[in-house]
Design a protein around this motif. Sequence first.
Motif, mmCIF file in Angstrom:
data_model
loop_
_atom_site.group_PDB
_atom_site.id
_atom_site.type_symbol
_atom_site.label_atom_id
_atom_site.label_comp_id
_atom_site.label_asym_id
_atom_site.label_seq_id
_atom_site.Cartn_x
_atom_site.Cartn_y
_atom_site.Cartn_z
ATOM 1 N N CYS A 165 0.842 -1.207 0.000
ATOM 2 C CA CYS A 165 0.000 0.000 0.000
ATOM 3 C C CYS A 165 0.873 1.250 0.000
ATOM 4 O O CYS A 165 0.617 2.213 -0.741
ATOM 5 C CB CYS A 165 -0.911 0.008 1.225
ATOM 6 S SG CYS A 165 -2.278 -1.160 1.177
ATOM 7 N N THR A 224 -13.592 8.936 -8.819
ATOM 8 C CA THR A 224 -12.522 8.351 -8.007
ATOM 9 C C THR A 224 -11.627 9.457 -7.464
ATOM 10 O O THR A 224 -11.594 10.580 -7.990
ATOM 11 C CB THR A 224 -11.675 7.365 -8.822
ATOM 12 O OG1 THR A 224 -10.955 8.084 -9.837
ATOM 13 C CG2 THR A 224 -12.552 6.301 -9.476
ATOM 14 N N PHE A 251 -7.030 10.628 -0.224
ATOM 15 C CA PHE A 251 -6.362 9.485 -0.862
ATOM 16 C C PHE A 251 -5.400 8.807 0.104
ATOM 17 O O PHE A 251 -5.432 7.586 0.293
ATOM 18 C CB PHE A 251 -5.620 9.983 -2.107
ATOM 19 C CG PHE A 251 -4.808 8.933 -2.808
ATOM 20 C CD1 PHE A 251 -5.419 7.938 -3.556
ATOM 21 C CD2 PHE A 251 -3.423 8.947 -2.730
ATOM 22 C CE1 PHE A 251 -4.670 6.969 -4.208
ATOM 23 C CE2 PHE A 251 -2.665 7.993 -3.374
ATOM 24 C CZ PHE A 251 -3.290 6.996 -4.116
ATOM 25 N N LYS A 283 -7.254 7.015 3.079
ATOM 26 C CA LYS A 283 -7.984 5.790 2.753
ATOM 27 C C LYS A 283 -7.085 4.675 2.232
ATOM 28 O O LYS A 283 -7.404 3.492 2.394
ATOM 29 C CB LYS A 283 -9.072 6.084 1.713
ATOM 30 C CG LYS A 283 -10.218 6.915 2.262
ATOM 31 C CD LYS A 283 -11.320 7.078 1.233
ATOM 32 C CE LYS A 283 -12.530 7.789 1.820
ATOM 33 N NZ LYS A 283 -13.624 7.933 0.837
ATOM 34 N N GLN A 284 -5.985 5.023 1.604
ATOM 35 C CA GLN A 284 -5.143 4.008 0.986
ATOM 36 C C GLN A 284 -4.073 3.461 1.918
ATOM 37 O O GLN A 284 -3.499 2.414 1.646
ATOM 38 C CB GLN A 284 -4.485 4.577 -0.281
ATOM 39 C CG GLN A 284 -5.472 4.937 -1.378
ATOM 40 C CD GLN A 284 -6.366 3.769 -1.764
ATOM 41 O OE1 GLN A 284 -5.900 2.727 -2.202
ATOM 42 N NE2 GLN A 284 -7.666 3.943 -1.586
ATOM 43 N N SER A 343 -1.647 6.804 -12.509
ATOM 44 C CA SER A 343 -3.045 6.551 -12.155
ATOM 45 C C SER A 343 -3.575 5.308 -12.857
ATOM 46 O O SER A 343 -4.363 4.546 -12.283
ATOM 47 C CB SER A 343 -3.910 7.760 -12.525
ATOM 48 O OG SER A 343 -3.497 8.904 -11.821
ATOM 49 N N TYR A 360 -2.200 2.315 -10.977
ATOM 50 C CA TYR A 360 -2.526 2.194 -9.558
ATOM 51 C C TYR A 360 -3.709 1.250 -9.314
ATOM 52 O O TYR A 360 -4.688 1.241 -10.063
ATOM 53 C CB TYR A 360 -2.858 3.569 -8.965
ATOM 54 C CG TYR A 360 -2.991 3.547 -7.472
ATOM 55 C CD1 TYR A 360 -1.879 3.619 -6.656
ATOM 56 C CD2 TYR A 360 -4.241 3.420 -6.873
ATOM 57 C CE1 TYR A 360 -1.988 3.575 -5.271
ATOM 58 C CE2 TYR A 360 -4.366 3.376 -5.497
ATOM 59 C CZ TYR A 360 -3.239 3.451 -4.703
ATOM 60 O OH TYR A 360 -3.361 3.389 -3.341
ATOM 61 N N LYS A 361 -3.615 0.462 -8.241
ATOM 62 C CA LYS A 361 -4.688 -0.420 -7.800
ATOM 63 C C LYS A 361 -5.135 0.032 -6.412
ATOM 64 O O LYS A 361 -4.334 0.094 -5.478
ATOM 65 C CB LYS A 361 -4.217 -1.878 -7.724
ATOM 66 C CG LYS A 361 -3.714 -2.435 -9.054
ATOM 67 C CD LYS A 361 -4.830 -2.524 -10.081
ATOM 68 C CE LYS A 361 -4.320 -3.120 -11.393
ATOM 69 N NZ LYS A 361 -5.367 -3.119 -12.437
ATOM 70 N N TYR A 362 -6.424 0.349 -6.281
ATOM 71 C CA TYR A 362 -6.931 0.805 -4.995
ATOM 72 C C TYR A 362 -6.893 -0.312 -3.956
ATOM 73 O O TYR A 362 -7.003 -1.493 -4.282
ATOM 74 C CB TYR A 362 -8.380 1.298 -5.138
ATOM 75 C CG TYR A 362 -8.498 2.640 -5.811
ATOM 76 C CD1 TYR A 362 -8.398 3.823 -5.089
ATOM 77 C CD2 TYR A 362 -8.711 2.726 -7.184
ATOM 78 C CE1 TYR A 362 -8.508 5.056 -5.712
ATOM 79 C CE2 TYR A 362 -8.827 3.956 -7.818
ATOM 80 C CZ TYR A 362 -8.724 5.114 -7.076
ATOM 81 O OH TYR A 362 -8.825 6.322 -7.699
ATOM 82 N N LYS A 363 -6.749 0.085 -2.703
ATOM 83 C CA LYS A 363 -6.706 -0.872 -1.598
ATOM 84 C C LYS A 363 -8.014 -1.635 -1.512
ATOM 85 O O LYS A 363 -9.097 -1.059 -1.615
ATOM 86 C CB LYS A 363 -6.446 -0.130 -0.281
ATOM 87 C CG LYS A 363 -6.251 -1.039 0.918
ATOM 88 C CD LYS A 363 -5.922 -0.255 2.175
ATOM 89 C CE LYS A 363 -7.145 0.399 2.758
ATOM 90 N NZ LYS A 363 -6.868 1.006 4.085
ATOM 91 N N GLU A 364 -7.907 -2.946 -1.324
ATOM 92 C CA GLU A 364 -9.087 -3.786 -1.201
ATOM 93 C C GLU A 364 -9.048 -4.507 0.135
ATOM 94 O O GLU A 364 -8.016 -5.014 0.561
ATOM 95 C CB GLU A 364 -9.144 -4.821 -2.336
ATOM 96 C CG GLU A 364 -9.286 -4.188 -3.716
ATOM 97 C CD GLU A 364 -9.262 -5.225 -4.825
ATOM 98 O OE1 GLU A 364 -9.076 -6.411 -4.504
ATOM 99 O OE2 GLU A 364 -9.430 -4.843 -5.985
ATOM 100 N N SER A 370 -13.693 -1.951 -2.441
ATOM 101 C CA SER A 370 -12.677 -1.044 -2.977
ATOM 102 C C SER A 370 -12.823 0.305 -2.319
ATOM 103 O O SER A 370 -13.925 0.811 -2.154
ATOM 104 C CB SER A 370 -12.818 -0.909 -4.498
ATOM 105 O OG SER A 370 -12.564 -2.136 -5.117
#
Length: 608
Positions: free
Chosen positions: A346, A428, A502, A505-506, A581, A584-588, A607
Motif C-alpha cells: 500500500c 474516483t 487518498f 484511505k489508501q 493513475s 494504480y490499484k486501490y486498496k481492497e 474497494s
Amino acid sequence: MEMNGKETMDKNDKSTMEVKVQENMEKTEEASKIDKPQVHYRGWKAMPFIIGNETFEKLGAIGTLSNLLIYLTTVFNMKSITAANMINIFNGTTNFGTLVGAFLCDTYFGRYKTLGFATCASFMGLLAIQLTAAIPTLHPPHCGDNATCKGPTTGQMLFLLAGFGLMIVGAGGVRPCNLAFGADQFNPESVSGKRGINSFFNWYFFTFTFAQMVSLTLIVYIQSNVSWAIGLGIPAILMLVACVVYFTGSKIYVKVKATGSPMTSVAQVVVVAIKKRHLKALEQPWLSLFNFIPPTSINSKLRYTHQFRFLDKAAILAPQDQINPDGSPAHPWKLCSMQQVEEVKCLMRVLPIWTAAIIYFIAIVQQNTYAIFQAQQTDRRIGRSSFMIPAASYVVFLMLSMSIFIPIYDRIIVPFLRRITKKEGGITILQRMGIGIFLSVVTMLVSAVVEERRRTIALRKPTLGTVPRRGAISSMSGLWLIPQLTLAGLAEAFTAVGQVEFYYKQFPENMRSIAGSLFYCGMACSSYLSSFLISVVHRSTADSATGNWLAEDLNKGRLDYFYFMISGLGVLNMGYFLVCSRWYKYKEIGDDTLEVNGEKDQHEKTSV
C-alpha cells in the motif's frame, strides 16, 4: 537414489509447510474471534471542538505566516530573494517535521496528546514572533525610503528563529494528526460513518480556507496598516483560544492509543524479503503465504495483490521458521505475514502518486510568494477610493474560490455524480486529483499572461509611484490577479482535498498519522524545489540578454518566463500522473481471495 531422496525431502518439507500454514490459519481465526473493546463514536458531536480548535489554530498560524514575507522585507529589512527562500525553507522544514511528529504520535503518545502538546508549542512560537515586533530591540531600526538598510543582528535573528522553531514543533504535531484525529471520531464500518469521513475532509478544508480568508484580510490589514505588534498579537491570542477549545472536548473524543511505530513492520518486510530473496516464488501465494493478524490490530484485513511480488518472499514459511502457540512468528525479523507485506505494498503504490503531487504544489507555492510581489507593483486601490488592498491579502481570492467551491462540490456535484457513476465519491479520488493538476497548469499559463501585461503597462504607461527598494507601480489593476488565484483555489479544492483523502484511505489504519505527514512532506519538497528553482533561475539569468528573470524590480525581470517554465513542468507532470493513475490499484479489504477455475473469485470485495 539421491534424486528420490531429494524428492522425498522436498515433499516432506512441503507437507510440513502446509501443516504449519493450516495450523496458523486456524489460530488466526480463533484469535480474530476475541472481542475487541467497544468504541463509542460521537461523530459530528465531537466536531465543534475539533473543527473549532482547527479554525482558531489556523487563524493564529496563518495570521502570522501569510504576511511573514512582507514582515521580513519591511521590518527585518531582508531582500526579496532572501525572504522568499527563507519562507520556502521554513515551510519545507515545517512540513518535513510532520514525519517526526507522526513517528512520535504512532509510537509513544497517540494523536490526542500529540495534538495538545503541539497546539501549545504553536502558541509559544507565535508569542515569540509577536515579541520581535513589539519590542524595538528585537528587530532592526526602521528603514523608510533609504536605499540601504541595516539588517538584523545575530541576537535578533536567533530570537526570530526560536519562534520559527517552536512553530515547526507545533506544526510537526498538528498537521499529521488533526485530520486523522477528526476522522477517528466516525465509525469507518458504517455507511453513515464513511459518508461522515468524506464530508469531514471537505468541511475541514472549508473551515481551513475560511480561517485563511479572515487572516488574509482583517489580520493582514491590521499588520500592514495599524501595527505589527497588534497584528501579530491577535494570532497569538487566537492560538491560545485554540488550546482552550481543544481541551474542552476531551471527555467525548475517541482516543486511539499508540500501537508502536508501523515503520518497524515496514522495515521487517524489507529486511526479510532481502534475506529470503533466493526462495522460489509460490504459485498460489494468496493461499500459501504465512498470514497472522494480531487480535489487537486496528488494521483492516487486506487482500493479496500481484504488484511488488518480490516482497511476497518475506511471508514464505520456510522449514526453519518457528511459530508461537498463538500463531505469531517467533522471530519477526525472519518471517513476516502476508498482511504485513500487503501493508508495505500500500505504501509503495502511493509513492509514485506522491511524487506527482510535489510538482503540482510548485505552481501553488508561486501564488503565495511571487504573486504577492506582483500585487505590490500593481494598482491595489478599490475603484477611485484611497483604500488599498494589502499585497498579501490578494491570496484571499485563492481561498475564497476554494471555500465557495467545496460546499458546492460536496452538496451538489458529488450527489449528482454519485447517481451517474454509482461511486460513493462521485468520481474516483485519482480523477479528482488529476483535474486539479490540470488546473494548476492552466493557473501558471494565466499567471504568465497577466504578468506580461502588468510589466508592459509599467514600462509603456505612466506609473503610480514606486515601491521602496523594488520599482515602479504598474497602473494595471491588481484585480487582474484574481483569475490566476481563483484557478489555483479550484486546483486546491480538487487536488489538495483529494490528496489528503487518498492518503487517509489508501494507507493501513495504523499509518494514518504518517499518511497525514506524507501530504505535508510533499509540500515540503515543493517548497525546497521551488527555492532551488528560484536560486538557479536567478543565477543563470543574471547575465542573460533578456535580463534577470527574478530581479528585485519585477519590471526589469521576466517573471512571466519563470511562470511559463513551471507550466511546462506541469505538463510533463500531468503525463506522468496519468501513467501512474492507470497503473494504480486501490486498496481492497475483505475475506481471503480464492482461485476458482483459474480466475480469482473475490467475494465481498470492498474497494476504497
